[in-house]
Design an enzyme around this catalytic site. Structure first.
Site, PDB file in Angstrom:
ATOM      1  N   ASN A   9      34.835  43.987  41.445  1.00 10.49           N
ATOM      2  CA  ASN A   9      35.365  44.609  40.229  1.00 10.49           C
ATOM      3  C   ASN A   9      34.569  44.046  39.052  1.00 10.49           C
ATOM      4  OD1 ASN A   9      36.861  45.631  38.140  1.00 10.49           O
ATOM      5  ND2 ASN A   9      38.793  44.656  38.729  1.00 10.49           N
ATOM      6  N   ARG A  93      35.015  48.825  42.638  1.00 13.15           N
ATOM      7  CA  ARG A  93      35.827  49.574  41.691  1.00 13.15           C
ATOM      8  C   ARG A  93      34.866  50.257  40.718  1.00 13.15           C
ATOM      9  NH1 ARG A  93      40.604  47.283  37.822  1.00 13.15           N
ATOM     10  NH2 ARG A  93      41.234  49.312  37.046  1.00 13.15           N
ATOM     11  N   HIS A 181      43.504  53.779  35.850  1.00 12.64           N
ATOM     12  CA  HIS A 181      44.434  52.934  36.625  1.00 12.64           C
ATOM     13  C   HIS A 181      44.835  53.604  37.940  1.00 12.64           C
ATOM     14  CE1 HIS A 181      45.693  50.747  32.685  1.00 12.64           C
ATOM     15  NE2 HIS A 181      44.868  49.976  33.370  1.00 12.64           N
ATOM     16  N   ARG A 240      43.647  47.592  22.501  1.00 12.83           N
ATOM     17  CA  ARG A 240      43.248  49.000  22.289  1.00 12.83           C
ATOM     18  C   ARG A 240      44.357  49.754  21.566  1.00 12.83           C
ATOM     19  NH1 ARG A 240      41.922  50.220  28.405  1.00 12.83           N
ATOM     20  NH2 ARG A 240      41.660  48.013  28.806  1.00 12.83           N
ATOM     21  N   GLU A 377      45.228  46.330  43.272  1.00 14.77           N
ATOM     22  CA  GLU A 377      44.100  47.269  43.295  1.00 14.77           C
ATOM     23  C   GLU A 377      43.019  46.825  44.273  1.00 14.77           C
ATOM     24  OE1 GLU A 377      44.538  46.516  39.180  1.00 14.77           O
ATOM     25  OE2 GLU A 377      43.989  48.556  38.644  1.00 14.77           O
TER      26      GLU A 377
END
Ligand code: ADP
Length: 391
Positions: A9, A93, A181, A240, A377
């Site tokens: 990742n 990923r 996601h 964000r 994940e």
């Protein structure tokens, strides 16, 4: 020698890896062995290795490295210390799969070229995601490599959920909602039948981490989500902004802000950090008495509840609400406030279960059941990679 799958990742300033061992005697049984990460790429680099149980084997300060060099540090460690394991595959990923990739894919030269075409859609993430793929192609040319996408899970949304009210020519250029996601939502969707004992028809999953989004799952498939063209849309996040009137951006441009400044503002200076003025870390905000910190939390909860209403409308009702990721899994005060504000849906929280971080946190007669399910994940990527090896 056991077969191992490396999950990679790679983000803008870090590369995180997880090494899984595949137990061939038990089908799709994957066991985590090590976690590696290099953080602070481009500034102060640290290399860390942990066991699956979380005990630290190494923490080392490194010279300033770029992404390729940082990944080489992890590979060197594996070659030197994981000698009892045979690396058979890497699962990456990859943030953007565009319209093309609706499922994980085995990487070859053609696929890699296609993934490069999505760089303009995710300039902050996609190039970093591709660096370890290219490095492995050079260093271990025969290694089986798989790309798993953050966008793929949301390709099941109806067409109307994917377009903006823009001129068609822009939509056809790819300016549409993709959603992110997805690997987290896919993992949760996979867990639902086991954890709940059945798959509820209409579920909202709230992935509340430093990046935050929500998705509406109908029969386990995404039909709506809060993120869109980029991971900026939807909820306010750690740094964000989330959804914002596009007129604000026009105003700032007109005031003289350039692309770089605007980019930095929207990704790094907004959200919980921007509103509180102190931190993007929910733990710090929950401990603070400052009114601005409280207002940042109020805004986070308020916007989540507005989005819950919107996702319920897309689903035509709600059977279960699931919390996941850092804040969703750990912050019982935030869960309590969200559930309180959503009590109009028939949510009745079990306060004790919520404070004790139990899996089911709603009362038995709550019309909508509420759950806390840790996401994984990395495991999802390892599973996809394992499945493609065996296909
Ligand atoms: P990322 O999107 O970087 O993967 P995480 O899923 O790790 O983020 O979530 C990070 C967020 O979770 C941070 O805001 C952090 O403060 C919050 N968090 C982690 N543990 C707790 C806790 N015990 N209480 C409140 N917030 C927490």
């Amino acid at each position: 020698m056991d077969n191992a799958i490396l999950v990679v990742n790679a983000g803008s300033s870090s590369i995180k890896c997880a090494l899984f061992v595949a137990d061939e005697t038990r089908e799709s049984q994957l066991k985590l062995v090590y976690h590696h990460d290099v953080t602070g790429i481009g500034t102060h680099c640290y290399f860390q290795v942990k066991t699956a149980e979380g005990s630290r084997l190494l923490k080392q300060e490194l010279a300033q490295l770029d992404h390729q060099q940082a990944f080489a540090v992890i590979l060197e460690w594996l070659d030197k210390y994981a000698t009892d394991l045979k690396l058979t595959a890497a699962g990456h990923r990859v943030v953007h799969g565009g319209n093309q990739f609706t499922a994980p894919v085995v990487i070859d030269e053609v696929v890699l070229r296609q993934l490069e075409q999505f760089i303009p859609l995710a300039p902050l993430h996609q190039p970093h995601n591709l660096t370890p793929i290219k490095a492995l192609q050079q260093l271990k040319p025969h290694l089986f490599q798989v790309a798993c996408f953050d966008t793929a899970f949301h390709t099941t949304r109806p067409p109307v959920a994917k377009i903006y009210a823009l001129p068609r020519a822009l939509t056809e250029k790819g300016i549409k909602s993709y959603g992110f996601h997805g690997l987290s939502y896919e993992y949760i969707a996979q867990q639902l039948p086991q954890v709940l004992g059945q798959l509820p028809q209409r579920v909202i999953v709230a992935h509340l981490g430093n990046g935050a989004s929500m998705a509406a799952l109908l029969e386990g498939h995404s039909i709506a989500t809060t993120m869109g063209f980029t991971a900026l849309e939807g909820l306010p996040m750690g740094t964000r902004c989330g959804a914002i009137d596009p007129g604000v951006l026009l105003y700032l441009l007109n005031e003289g802000m350039d692309y770089q400044q605007l980019n930095h503002l929207l990704y790094h200076q907004c959200g919980l950090r921007g509103v509180s003025g102190i931190s993007n870390d929910m733990r710090e905000l929950l401990l603070s008495d400052l009114p601005d910190a409280q207002e940042a939390i109020d805004l986070f909860v308020y916007r989540i509840n507005r989005e819950i209403g919107s996702l319920v409308a897309a689903l035509g009702g709600l059977d279960a609400l699931v919390f996941t990721a850092g804040i969703g899994e750990q912050a019982h005060l935030i869960r309590a406030r969200i559930c309180q504000a959503a009590s109009w849906l028939g949510i009745q929280l079990d306060d004790t279960a919520n404070e004790q971080q139990r899996t089911q946190i709603s009362q038995p007669d709550s019309r909508v059941s509420v759950w806390v399910i840790p996401t994984d994940e990395e495991k999802m990527i390892a599973q996809h990679t394992y499945a493609l090896i065996h296909q």
